[in-house]
Write an enzyme that holds these catalytic residues in place. Sequence first.
Site, mmCIF file in Angstrom:
data_model
loop_
_atom_site.group_PDB
_atom_site.id
_atom_site.type_symbol
_atom_site.label_atom_id
_atom_site.label_comp_id
_atom_site.label_asym_id
_atom_site.label_seq_id
_atom_site.Cartn_x
_atom_site.Cartn_y
_atom_site.Cartn_z
ATOM 1 C CD GLN A 14 -3.094 0.271 2.376
ATOM 2 O OE1 GLN A 14 -3.172 -0.959 2.483
ATOM 3 N NE2 GLN A 14 -3.839 1.267 2.738
ATOM 4 C CB SER B 253 2.980 -4.238 4.009
ATOM 5 O OG SER B 253 1.610 -4.150 4.775
ATOM 6 C CG LEU B 254 -1.167 -5.744 -0.531
ATOM 7 C CD1 LEU B 254 -2.481 -6.458 0.247
ATOM 8 C CD2 LEU B 254 -1.738 -4.631 -1.287
ATOM 9 N NE ARG C 227 -2.665 -7.721 5.548
ATOM 10 C CZ ARG C 227 -2.068 -6.692 5.323
ATOM 11 N NH1 ARG C 227 -2.547 -5.788 4.322
ATOM 12 N NH2 ARG C 227 -0.883 -6.481 5.750
ATOM 13 C CG HIS D 8 2.991 -3.352 9.410
ATOM 14 N ND1 HIS D 8 2.580 -4.742 9.313
ATOM 15 C CD2 HIS D 8 2.507 -2.917 8.279
ATOM 16 C CE1 HIS D 8 2.528 -4.955 7.894
ATOM 17 N NE2 HIS D 8 2.268 -3.691 7.352
ATOM 18 C CD GLN E 3 1.899 -8.795 6.351
ATOM 19 O OE1 GLN E 3 0.731 -8.598 6.447
ATOM 20 N NE2 GLN E 3 2.435 -8.916 5.150
#
Length: 317
Positions: free
Chosen positions: A10, A91-92, A116, A200, A249
Amino acid sequence: MSFAFVFPGQGSQSVGMLQALAAADSSVRTTCDEASQVLGYDLWKLVSEGPEETLNATEQTQPAMLAAGVATWRVWRARGGALPALVAGHSLGEFTALVCAEALPFPAALDLVRFRGQAMQAAVPAGTGAMAAILGLEDEAVEAACREAARGAVVEAANFNSPGQVVIAGDKAAVERAIEAARTRGAKRAVRLPVSVPSHSSLMRGAAARLREKLAAIDLRAPRIRYVSAVDARPHERPEEIRELLVLQLSSPVRWTDTLRALAARDLAQIIECGPGKVLTGLNRRIERRPNLNFLALDDPASIEAALSATRRDSHA
């Protein structure tokens, strides 16, 4: 020599981000149409026309970036691009990496990352969370600034993006205090990010618990390509281990500096970013300066052709 693929997360999205690739390869539109069937709205129209604020909403951004990464991967493979030796994602981008490594089916991944995003948005009341990038300060100094600023609230290092670039996340007031504490310690810049979800950080534990339930119903397989997680910068192949990492995560920092160094230690010729934005390529160049390691980004037909030439040349060297 071999190469690795890395997938952005993202923040790399933009309206029109797939136009050049789609003009050259019909599979891009096909991939977006597949995604639209799962999502229930016209993804191609959203990424092509916006509006920007809709594309930037977390629950829309995540499937859009997943589809963009998969579309770029499919063009690479259709043009004769070889399989990388390793994959990783920021991340994503970890979900995109797992789709391309055939560990996670594309339709299931789309539904999963939309969920998510929704869970992340719901985890913290609007306007109460924040993130900021701290530039020009050692990791330990940023963490010390967060500890000083917390005062019973949450503010934590969320992304270790490159040496001298750490993103912090948490309760809005605590993030503001941490920005001042970082400046006091000598930070060159502290930039508030235009997001309300403190990704996060431990404020995402409720969202992570919901994601665990959702993941339990998804068929995860061992990756066909060696997968390195940005949670711990280590390779993982057991589905149950990967499932737990995807949960962890959400409320753990992205250790991109360590992950990139783990990839670079494999004696690769290239690390190639697959997807829009070139954000990771900029970070990667600041992390690892080995002369014979090249950093490339795939986001239009010309860059794909250049990467194809480079990987073919090095495979015959």
